[in-house]
Design a protein around this motif. Sequence first.
Motif, PDB file in Angstrom:
ATOM      1  N   VAL A   1       0.853  -1.191   0.000  1.00  0.00           N
ATOM      2  CA  VAL A   1       0.000   0.000   0.000  1.00  0.00           C
ATOM      3  C   VAL A   1       0.891   1.244   0.000  1.00  0.00           C
ATOM      4  O   VAL A   1       1.778   1.369   0.850  1.00  0.00           O
ATOM      5  N   THR A   2       0.679   2.134  -0.944  1.00  0.00           N
ATOM      6  CA  THR A   2       1.443   3.377  -0.995  1.00  0.00           C
ATOM      7  C   THR A   2       0.873   4.368   0.013  1.00  0.00           C
ATOM      8  O   THR A   2      -0.342   4.514   0.128  1.00  0.00           O
ATOM      9  N   TYR A   3       1.770   5.054   0.740  1.00  0.00           N
ATOM     10  CA  TYR A   3       1.289   6.022   1.718  1.00  0.00           C
ATOM     11  C   TYR A   3       2.225   7.209   1.830  1.00  0.00           C
ATOM     12  O   TYR A   3       3.394   7.143   1.436  1.00  0.00           O
ATOM     13  N   LEU A   4       1.685   8.296   2.332  1.00  0.00           N
ATOM     14  CA  LEU A   4       2.476   9.460   2.708  1.00  0.00           C
ATOM     15  C   LEU A   4       2.503   9.459   4.231  1.00  0.00           C
ATOM     16  O   LEU A   4       1.498   9.800   4.871  1.00  0.00           O
ATOM     17  N   PRO A   5       3.602   9.060   4.831  1.00  0.00           N
ATOM     18  CA  PRO A   5       3.616   8.771   6.262  1.00  0.00           C
ATOM     19  C   PRO A   5       3.295   9.942   7.175  1.00  0.00           C
ATOM     20  O   PRO A   5       2.852   9.733   8.305  1.00  0.00           O
ATOM     21  N   THR A   6       3.502  11.168   6.712  1.00  0.00           N
ATOM     22  CA  THR A   6       3.244  12.316   7.588  1.00  0.00           C
ATOM     23  C   THR A   6       1.926  13.011   7.245  1.00  0.00           C
ATOM     24  O   THR A   6       1.680  14.124   7.690  1.00  0.00           O
ATOM     25  N   GLU A   7       1.075  12.334   6.477  1.00  0.00           N
ATOM     26  CA  GLU A   7      -0.196  12.940   6.084  1.00  0.00           C
ATOM     27  C   GLU A   7      -1.355  11.971   6.323  1.00  0.00           C
ATOM     28  O   GLU A   7      -1.233  10.765   6.099  1.00  0.00           O
ATOM     29  N   THR A   8      -2.464  12.532   6.775  1.00  0.00           N
ATOM     30  CA  THR A   8      -3.702  11.762   6.857  1.00  0.00           C
ATOM     31  C   THR A   8      -4.126  11.391   5.446  1.00  0.00           C
ATOM     32  O   THR A   8      -3.981  12.177   4.515  1.00  0.00           O
ATOM     33  N   GLY A   9      -4.637  10.167   5.266  1.00  0.00           N
ATOM     34  CA  GLY A   9      -5.038   9.769   3.923  1.00  0.00           C
ATOM     35  C   GLY A   9      -5.761   8.440   3.901  1.00  0.00           C
ATOM     36  O   GLY A   9      -5.905   7.770   4.938  1.00  0.00           O
ATOM     37  N   PRO A  10      -6.207   8.026   2.713  1.00  0.00           N
ATOM     38  CA  PRO A  10      -6.930   6.755   2.565  1.00  0.00           C
ATOM     39  C   PRO A  10      -6.131   5.546   3.033  1.00  0.00           C
ATOM     40  O   PRO A  10      -6.710   4.516   3.411  1.00  0.00           O
ATOM     41  N   TRP A  11      -4.798   5.667   2.998  1.00  0.00           N
ATOM     42  CA  TRP A  11      -3.959   4.539   3.419  1.00  0.00           C
ATOM     43  C   TRP A  11      -4.244   4.094   4.843  1.00  0.00           C
ATOM     44  O   TRP A  11      -4.047   2.920   5.195  1.00  0.00           O
ATOM     45  N   GLN A  12      -4.741   5.018   5.663  1.00  0.00           N
ATOM     46  CA  GLN A  12      -4.970   4.695   7.065  1.00  0.00           C
ATOM     47  C   GLN A  12      -6.020   3.600   7.239  1.00  0.00           C
ATOM     48  O   GLN A  12      -6.007   2.861   8.213  1.00  0.00           O
TER      49      GLN A  12
END
Length: 307
Positions: free
Chosen positions: A51-62
Motif C-alpha cells: 500500500v502506498t502512503y504518505l507517512p506524515t499525512e492523513t489519507g486513505p492509506w490509514q
Amino acid sequence: MKIAITGATGLVGKRLVERLYPTHQLLILTRNEAKAQKTFPASAYPKLEIVTYLPTETGPWQGAISGCDGVINLAGAPIAEQRWTASYKQEILRSRQVGTDKLVEAIAKAQTKPKVLINASAIGYYGTSETATYIETSAMGSDFLAEVCQKWETAARQAEAHGTRTVILRFGIVLAKEGGALGKMLLAFNTFMGGPLGTGKQWVSWIHRDDLVALITTALAEDSWQGVYNATAPNPVTMGQLAQALGAVIKRPSWLPVPGFVLELLLSDGAKVVLEGQKVLPQRTEAAGFQFKFTNVGAALKDLLHP
C-alpha cells in the motif's frame, strides 16, 4: 496474524519480512511502491500486499490498518547518511514524530484495532558518554537525538489509549554487511585503510540484525511485553575493539583510524552517531526472557561475513 509494516525496504525491515513471510499475512506501507515491488517481487512474495502512503499525512492509506493484528513501525529518515542541515534535522524529527502520530491516528480510526504496536526508537535517547552505563530506566539525554527519540516514543505511546499494547525497542548499532556502520567500515577495510572511526574509545552498543529481528518477533508474539526494551547485545564494545575484531575476521589491518574531522566534514552533526557513543545494557530485555544468539561481537561478525 495480519501485520502492517513500515520501513520494510530498509536494512532491518527487509530481513523482518523474509522472516515473517509467508507464515503471516503482511501488508507493506511504503512511500515508494516501485522500490517495494523490486525488493519483494510478486514471484517470490505472491501474497504480500503493498500500500502506498504518505507517512506524515492523513489519507486513505490509514484504512488499511483496520483488521491488522499488529503494526511494526520502522520508518524514519536516515540518521547518518548525510549532513544535518537545519532542514534535514526537521526531516529526521518529522519523519518519526509525525509519521508515528499518523500511524496512531490510523489505529484510532480502525474499526477493528491492532492488538499490538511495535515501534522503533534508538539508544540515542540516552545521550552520549564514555563513562556512564545506561539501562531502560535511565534518564534521557539532552542533545538533538535524545529529543527526537523522546518525541518519537511519546507519539507511539498514544496507541495505548486505544487499547493497543505498545512495545518500544531502542535500537543500538545494527550489524549487517549490507549497510549501516558495518557497511561503511567494510569499505575502508577492504581498501586496506581500516581502523576505528574517531578515537576508538567511544562505546558501540551493537546488535546482530538477526537478533534484532528475533527481538521484534518476540515482542509481537508475547502479550506480556509492553513498554521500553533496549535492543542491544549484552556485551557492548569500544569502537577500537570493534575495529580489531573486524580486522581479525576479514584478515585486514585495523590500525589506521578514520579521523573524526573527516566524518564531521562529510556528515556535520550526523558524525555524532559514530564519533560519540554510549554503553547500553539490555537489562529489561533479558529479564523478560529474551536470549541473544550473538553476545560476542567477534562471533557476530564471523557469522555475518563468513556464514
